[in-house]
Design an enzyme around this catalytic site. Structure first.
Site, short mmCIF file in Angstrom:
data_model
loop_
_atom_site.label_atom_id
_atom_site.label_comp_id
_atom_site.label_asym_id
_atom_site.label_seq_id
_atom_site.Cartn_x
_atom_site.Cartn_y
_atom_site.Cartn_z
N ASP A 74 -24.10 -11.60 -3.82
CA ASP A 74 -25.15 -11.32 -2.99
C ASP A 74 -25.40 -12.07 -2.01
OD1 ASP A 74 -26.20 -9.20 -4.63
OD2 ASP A 74 -27.81 -10.43 -5.47
N CYS B 123 -29.85 -14.10 -9.47
CA CYS B 123 -28.94 -13.24 -9.44
C CYS B 123 -27.46 -14.22 -9.84
CB CYS B 123 -28.37 -12.30 -8.16
SG CYS B 123 -29.95 -11.87 -8.05
N LYS C 107 -25.19 -3.08 -6.95
CA LYS C 107 -26.82 -2.97 -7.78
C LYS C 107 -28.20 -2.97 -7.30
CE LYS C 107 -26.47 -8.46 -7.83
NZ LYS C 107 -27.68 -8.12 -7.68
#
Length: 209
Positions: free
Chosen positions: A15, A164, A115
């Site tokens: 990310d 994450c 995701k």
């Protein structure tokens, strides 16, 4: 190729997207500081297999506080029987803020895992969605993809260290991979979480590199 790591080791970059950078709607603490290091690591071609993840949410995503009347960002709620933090609207699919960071040369990428695409389920880990209806954690397919290529060890970096990145490393270990977290190439939402993150990694035998 610089064969610094054997073929059974993969890099997962989590990310690294503009919305998580300072000035973005869900900024990580000093999140932009890791961009040059990750760019240098990818350019060095030290890994045979490189995976990146992207948060890729529909605008009506259940994790957005804006979709819960009277709820502010960072408010905890219960979702599908498990704790869920409500977040500012971020990484909306197709937006500039959801793109992979433009200051990184992503040429070595083998796979992008998007995701958080299910509007009813949040998704932190590269390997499994968060708890869905009935408590299930649907697979992203990444574990199988890695195993098909003979990978049994993963190195994890990116954002955010306490969410994450942590979930990705924990799931990697739980699914049978050796896992290392590249601490200096991660940043948290808040550094106040660092002690808890270190404790969680130690509890599962995840190395800090």
């Amino acid at each position: 190729m610089d064969a610094s790591f054997p073929a059974d080791v993969a890099l997962i970059v989590v990310d690294v997207q503009p919305d998580f950078m300072p000035g973005g709607p869900l900024a990580c603490h000093l999140g932009d500081a890791i961009v040059p290091g990750i760019d240098a690591l990818l350019r060095a071609r030290r890994y045979r297999h490189v995976v990146a993840t992207q948060d890729w949410h529909p605008r009506g995503h259940v994790s957005f506080a804006a979709n819960h009347a009277g709820r502010a960002p960072f408010t905890p709620i219960e979702l599908h029987g498990h704790p869920q933090t409500l977040w500012p609207v971020h990484c909306v699919a197709g937006s500039e803020g959801a793109a992979l960071h433009p200051a990184i040369d992503w040429t070595p990428l083998d796979l992008i895992v998007r995701k958080g695409t299910d509007p009813a389920v949040d998704s932190y880990s590269a390997f499994r969605e968060n708890h869905g209806p009935g408590g299930a954690r649907p697979s992203t397919g990444l574990a199988g993809w890695l195993r098909e290529r003979g990978v049994d060890e993963v190195h994890v970096c990116g954002l955010a260290r306490d969410v994450c990145v942590l979930w990705t490393a924990q799931d990697a270990r739980a699914l049978g991979f050796r896992a290392h977290l590249l601490w200096d190439l991660t940043r948290p939402v808040t550094p106040a979480s660092d002690a808890a993150t270190r404790a969680a990694l130690a509890a599962q035998g995840i190395a800090i590199a």
